[in-house]
Every structure is written in C-alpha cells, then in structure tokens.
Design a protein around this motif. Structure first.
Motif, PDB file in Angstrom:
ATOM      1  N   ALA A   1       1.063  -1.127   0.089  1.00  0.00           N
ATOM      2  CA  ALA A   1       0.556  -0.005  -0.450  1.00  0.00           C
ATOM      3  C   ALA A   1       0.835   1.071  -0.103  1.00  0.00           C
ATOM      4  O   ALA A   1       0.724   2.379   0.894  1.00  0.00           O
ATOM      5  N   VAL A   2       1.312   1.821  -1.136  1.00  0.00           N
ATOM      6  CA  VAL A   2       2.650   2.577  -0.760  1.00  0.00           C
ATOM      7  C   VAL A   2       2.866   3.027  -2.093  1.00  0.00           C
ATOM      8  O   VAL A   2       1.583   2.581  -3.290  1.00  0.00           O
ATOM      9  N   PRO A   3       3.359   4.511  -2.568  1.00  0.00           N
ATOM     10  CA  PRO A   3       2.463   4.786  -4.021  1.00  0.00           C
ATOM     11  C   PRO A   3       3.259   4.368  -4.821  1.00  0.00           C
ATOM     12  O   PRO A   3       4.306   2.923  -4.491  1.00  0.00           O
TER      13      PRO A   3
ATOM     14  N   GLY B   1      -2.497  -0.140  -6.221  1.00  0.00           N
ATOM     15  CA  GLY B   1      -2.411   0.459  -6.542  1.00  0.00           C
ATOM     16  C   GLY B   1      -3.245   1.226  -7.425  1.00  0.00           C
ATOM     17  O   GLY B   1      -4.192   0.089  -7.950  1.00  0.00           O
ATOM     18  N   SER B   2      -2.895   2.339  -7.825  1.00  0.00           N
ATOM     19  CA  SER B   2      -4.141   3.331  -8.547  1.00  0.00           C
ATOM     20  C   SER B   2      -3.326   2.255 -10.673  1.00  0.00           C
ATOM     21  O   SER B   2      -4.515   2.516 -10.900  1.00  0.00           O
ATOM     22  N   VAL B   3      -2.495   1.648  -9.991  1.00  0.00           N
ATOM     23  CA  VAL B   3      -2.414   1.716 -12.108  1.00  0.00           C
ATOM     24  C   VAL B   3      -2.324   0.308 -11.524  1.00  0.00           C
ATOM     25  O   VAL B   3      -0.965  -0.227 -10.974  1.00  0.00           O
TER      26      VAL B   3
ATOM     27  N   SER C   1      -4.671  11.866   3.515  1.00  0.00           N
ATOM     28  CA  SER C   1      -2.981  10.760   3.536  1.00  0.00           C
ATOM     29  C   SER C   1      -3.065  10.505   4.533  1.00  0.00           C
ATOM     30  O   SER C   1      -2.945  11.120   6.015  1.00  0.00           O
ATOM     31  N   GLY C   2      -1.281   9.508   5.033  1.00  0.00           N
ATOM     32  CA  GLY C   2      -0.935   9.621   6.404  1.00  0.00           C
ATOM     33  C   GLY C   2      -1.712   8.034   6.863  1.00  0.00           C
ATOM     34  O   GLY C   2      -2.974   8.178   6.551  1.00  0.00           O
ATOM     35  N   PRO C   3      -0.587   8.152   8.391  1.00  0.00           N
ATOM     36  CA  PRO C   3      -2.042   6.917   9.180  1.00  0.00           C
ATOM     37  C   PRO C   3      -2.211   7.637   9.512  1.00  0.00           C
ATOM     38  O   PRO C   3      -3.561   6.349  10.611  1.00  0.00           O
TER      39      PRO C   3
HETATM   40  P1  NAD Z   1      -0.281   7.495   1.833  1.00  0.00           P
HETATM   41  O1  NAD Z   1       0.418   8.418   1.441  1.00  0.00           O
HETATM   42  O2  NAD Z   1      -1.604   7.772   2.188  1.00  0.00           O
HETATM   43  O3  NAD Z   1       0.195   6.334   1.912  1.00  0.00           O
HETATM   44  C1  NAD Z   1       1.456   5.496   1.574  1.00  0.00           C
HETATM   45  C2  NAD Z   1       2.295   5.598   2.640  1.00  0.00           C
HETATM   46  O4  NAD Z   1       3.600   4.334   2.192  1.00  0.00           O
HETATM   47  C3  NAD Z   1       3.072   5.780   3.586  1.00  0.00           C
HETATM   48  O5  NAD Z   1       2.388   5.871   5.054  1.00  0.00           O
HETATM   49  C4  NAD Z   1       3.868   6.225   3.269  1.00  0.00           C
HETATM   50  O6  NAD Z   1       5.091   6.472   4.358  1.00  0.00           O
HETATM   51  C5  NAD Z   1       4.704   4.860   2.741  1.00  0.00           C
HETATM   52  N1  NAD Z   1       5.859   4.670   2.111  1.00  0.00           N
HETATM   53  C6  NAD Z   1       6.149   5.445   0.628  1.00  0.00           C
HETATM   54  N2  NAD Z   1       7.237   5.190   0.482  1.00  0.00           N
HETATM   55  C7  NAD Z   1       7.201   3.571   0.843  1.00  0.00           C
HETATM   56  C8  NAD Z   1       8.492   2.754   0.762  1.00  0.00           C
HETATM   57  N3  NAD Z   1       9.077   2.699  -0.243  1.00  0.00           N
HETATM   58  N4  NAD Z   1       8.403   1.851   1.695  1.00  0.00           N
HETATM   59  C9  NAD Z   1       7.410   1.882   2.508  1.00  0.00           C
HETATM   60  N5  NAD Z   1       6.953   2.779   2.793  1.00  0.00           N
HETATM   61  C10 NAD Z   1       5.904   3.441   1.965  1.00  0.00           C
HETATM   62  O7  NAD Z   1      -1.020   6.281   0.429  1.00  0.00           O
HETATM   63  P2  NAD Z   1      -2.263   5.527   0.131  1.00  0.00           P
HETATM   64  O8  NAD Z   1      -3.825   6.705  -0.356  1.00  0.00           O
HETATM   65  O9  NAD Z   1      -3.134   4.685   1.312  1.00  0.00           O
HETATM   66  O10 NAD Z   1      -1.725   5.325  -1.419  1.00  0.00           O
HETATM   67  C11 NAD Z   1      -1.581   4.142  -1.019  1.00  0.00           C
HETATM   68  C12 NAD Z   1      -1.709   3.292  -2.340  1.00  0.00           C
HETATM   69  O11 NAD Z   1      -2.970   3.685  -2.350  1.00  0.00           O
HETATM   70  C13 NAD Z   1      -0.627   3.903  -3.428  1.00  0.00           C
HETATM   71  O12 NAD Z   1      -0.412   3.100  -4.469  1.00  0.00           O
HETATM   72  C14 NAD Z   1      -1.855   4.570  -3.949  1.00  0.00           C
HETATM   73  O13 NAD Z   1      -2.221   5.148  -6.054  1.00  0.00           O
HETATM   74  C15 NAD Z   1      -3.436   3.691  -3.803  1.00  0.00           C
HETATM   75  N6  NAD Z   1      -4.626   3.949  -3.347  1.00  0.00           N
HETATM   76  C16 NAD Z   1      -4.914   4.992  -3.236  1.00  0.00           C
HETATM   77  C17 NAD Z   1      -5.932   5.824  -3.338  1.00  0.00           C
HETATM   78  C18 NAD Z   1      -6.505   7.547  -2.709  1.00  0.00           C
HETATM   79  O14 NAD Z   1      -7.320   7.811  -3.128  1.00  0.00           O
HETATM   80  N7  NAD Z   1      -5.935   7.768  -2.191  1.00  0.00           N
HETATM   81  C19 NAD Z   1      -7.413   4.997  -3.933  1.00  0.00           C
HETATM   82  C20 NAD Z   1      -7.238   3.806  -4.317  1.00  0.00           C
HETATM   83  C21 NAD Z   1      -6.024   3.092  -3.846  1.00  0.00           C
END
Ligand code: NAD
Length: 288
Positions: A72-74, A99-101, A131-133
């Motif tokens: 669940a990382v970028p 991931g979104s892609v 975003s964030g925990p």
């Molecule tokens: P977020 O920014 O809230 O959280 C991402 C987390 O990943 C953060 O805690 C960050 O510190 C951590 N992180 C970043 N790089 C890292 C690494 N190399 N190793 C370990 N941890 C790392 O993001 P999110 O919204 O939870 O998105 C996470 C994934 O979900 C992404 O791939 C995104 O495309 C996908 N997503 C997001 C949404 C949305 O609307 N936010 C919806 C569906 C899917």
C-alpha cells in the motif's frame, strides 16, 4: 467458502492500509495484522494510535509469517519494496497491492516474486483527499468497488480468497483485464484529479483575481470541484508517470471536447451547449 487469512501484513501505513486495518477490526476478525512503514515517524504514529497489532521495524520482519501481504505504498515504490521483501515471503502466501495503476505495478512487482507465492493485484476504488496513518477509517470501502486484476494464469483459489477478503471489508469486487483497468481509471479518477490540480493552478496564476478572492468566493463550484486537488502529490505524480498511455489518450479526448465547447461559446451556439449539458446532466444524475 474461502478460508480467511490468519496473518496479514500491511506495507505503507497510509490512508488505504489504515482503513483496511480499521475495517478488519470492525468486523472483529481474529486476523493478526502487522504493519510496516518506511519512516520512523509513521511507525511511531501507528503505535500511538493502535494501528496494527504489531508495527515492525523492517520489511523481512513484517512479511515473514504473513499469509496475505498488502503493498500500500505509492505506485512508484512498489517494485523496490517487492524486491526487498521477496526472499522472506512464506511459501503459499498471497501478495496483493492496492495501487491505482495496474500494468506498471504488475511489471515492477511480478518478476521479483518467487513461484512459491501467489500475486493477485487489486485496486480499491475508494479514497479521500487525506493521506497518512491517521487518515484511515473503517467504512472507507463500504459498498465501493475493489477491482481485482489477476494476470493470466493466476491461481483461481487465491483470487477467490482475496475477493472474499475484500467483501469482508465491505467492498464489492469485480475482475478486470489489466489494460482495461488502466483506461477506466484514467477516465473516472486520474484525469479528474489532473483537471482539479489545473483548476487550482490556473486560479493561483491569475493576476486579476487574488488568492483571497478565490478562497472567499469558492463556494460557486470551485470548492466542490477542487476538493481532490488536496490529495497527496507523491501518489499522484506516480499515477501519471506510470499510467502514461491511458492518461495521455484521455487528455487528448478531453482537450477535443473543451475546444468544441470553446468554439460553441465563441460562436454563440446555444443549441450545442444546451444539448451537451442536457446529455451530461442525464448521465451525471444516474451516478448516486
Ligand atoms: P498515503 O500517502 O496515505 O500512504 C502511503 C504510505 O506509504 C505512507 O505511510 C508512506 O510513508 C509509505 N511509503 C512510501 N514509500 C514507501 C516505501 N518505499 N516503503 C514503505 N513505505 C513507504 O497513500 P494512500 O492513499 O494510502 O495510497 C497508497 C496506495 O494506494 C497508492 O499506491 C495509491 O495509488 C493507492 N490508492 C490510493 C487511493 C486514494 O484515493 N488515496 C485510492 C485507491 C488506491
């Protein structure tokens, strides 16, 4: 009926992972959840708010005993994380991502994983601009689609088990082909975010309208329309860099439509504008 996972590992403790944890807790599963985030600050926050049963300091530690590993990382970080964790995965485990892609993630993650694990990519179509925990909540996935995008040859039982898991978190699931997923998401999610970002960028660039006026009078469309422009910049940078073809194709289509509307406005073609808005209103009213 698919057996629930006994141990789940969440990697990247942001909006999506934290919402998955709270949703698991809401349904009261006995599943043990371990979590890992790269930054010490995020891990500290996770411990403070009780996010995950165990917050691990390293990737090997978090994945070692897990039956389901959720990336669940970028999107741009998925490949490196997969490479680092791969030697420590338990045989028979399932690796998924949110991931979104999908095509880029599958290309980046798949080759690193051993044959002893299943890789079942997924994408919950749910999110907020936060975003964030601390941004997660237990109902994020309720009645929202999670797309399951298994490459051909993926173990059917592993796919069904992941589908059952997401349904347990409140989501509806649908399977989709990889390329089609990336195109659909470009239309319904990626381009809207790009346009929201440009709306704010253009408003900020105008010399004859001040930032104060934009903030003060933003109720008229701007506020609703640009909510998603507050989303995480890293996540969205990665989405566009990894879904290039579909987003460029869709941007071309949007540009054509905008030019057609611009022409209709310039030439005073009220009939065309009215017909267009009537058609789009009917479609929009069909979306709850
Ligand atoms: P977020 O920014 O809230 O959280 C991402 C987390 O990943 C953060 O805690 C960050 O510190 C951590 N992180 C970043 N790089 C890292 C690494 N190399 N190793 C370990 N941890 C790392 O993001 P999110 O919204 O939870 O998105 C996470 C994934 O979900 C992404 O791939 C995104 O495309 C996908 N997503 C997001 C949404 C949305 O609307 N936010 C919806 C569906 C899917």
């Amino acid at each position: 009926m698919s057996e629930p996972y006994k141990r789940v590992a969440l990697i990247g403790l942001g909006l999506i992972a934290s919402s998955m944890f709270w949703a698991m807790r809401r349904i009261g599963t006995q599943t043990h959840v371990s979590g890992y985030a790269r930054s010490a600050e995020t891990r500290e926050t996770a411990r403070r708010i009780g996010l995950c049963d165990t917050v691990c300091e390293t990737l090997p530690e978090v994945v070692r005993d897990a039956d389901l590993i959720v990336l669940a990382v970028p999107v741009g970080a998925m490949g490196a994380v997969a490479k680092e964790m791969a030697p420590y995965l338990k045989p028979g485990a399932t690796v998924t991502d949110v991931g979104s892609v999908k095509q880029t993630v599958i290309d980046a993650v798949g080759p690193h994983l051993p044959d002893t694990v299943h890789f079942v990519p997924g994408h919950p179509m749910a999110g907020t601009e936060h975003s964030g925990p601390e941004s997660g909540f237990d109902s994020l996935f309720d009645n929202r689609w999670t797309l399951i995008v298994p490459p051909s040859g993926t173990d059917e039982e592993a796919v069904q088990r992941l589908e059952a898991y997401w349904q347990g978190l409140g989501a509806m699931t649908e399977r989709m082909e990889i390329e089609h997923h990336d195109l659909v998401c470009a239309v319904v999610s990626h381009i809207p975010h790009l346009i929201a970002y440009t709306m704010v960028g253009v408003a900020d660039d105008l010399s004859r309208v001040s930032d104060q006026e934009v903030i003060k009078f933003s109720a008229a469309g701007f506020r609703d329309f640009t909510r998603i422009a507050a989303s995480d910049p890293t996540m969205w940078r990665d989405v566009f860099l990894t879904n290039k073809d579909a987003t460029i194709e869709m941007l071309g289509r949007f540009t054509e439509e905008l030019f057609a509307l611009q022409r209709a406005i310039r030439t005073g073609d009220g009939e065309q504008l009215h017909a267009y808005f009537t058609r789009t209103r009917a479609i929009r009213r069909g979306i709850l």
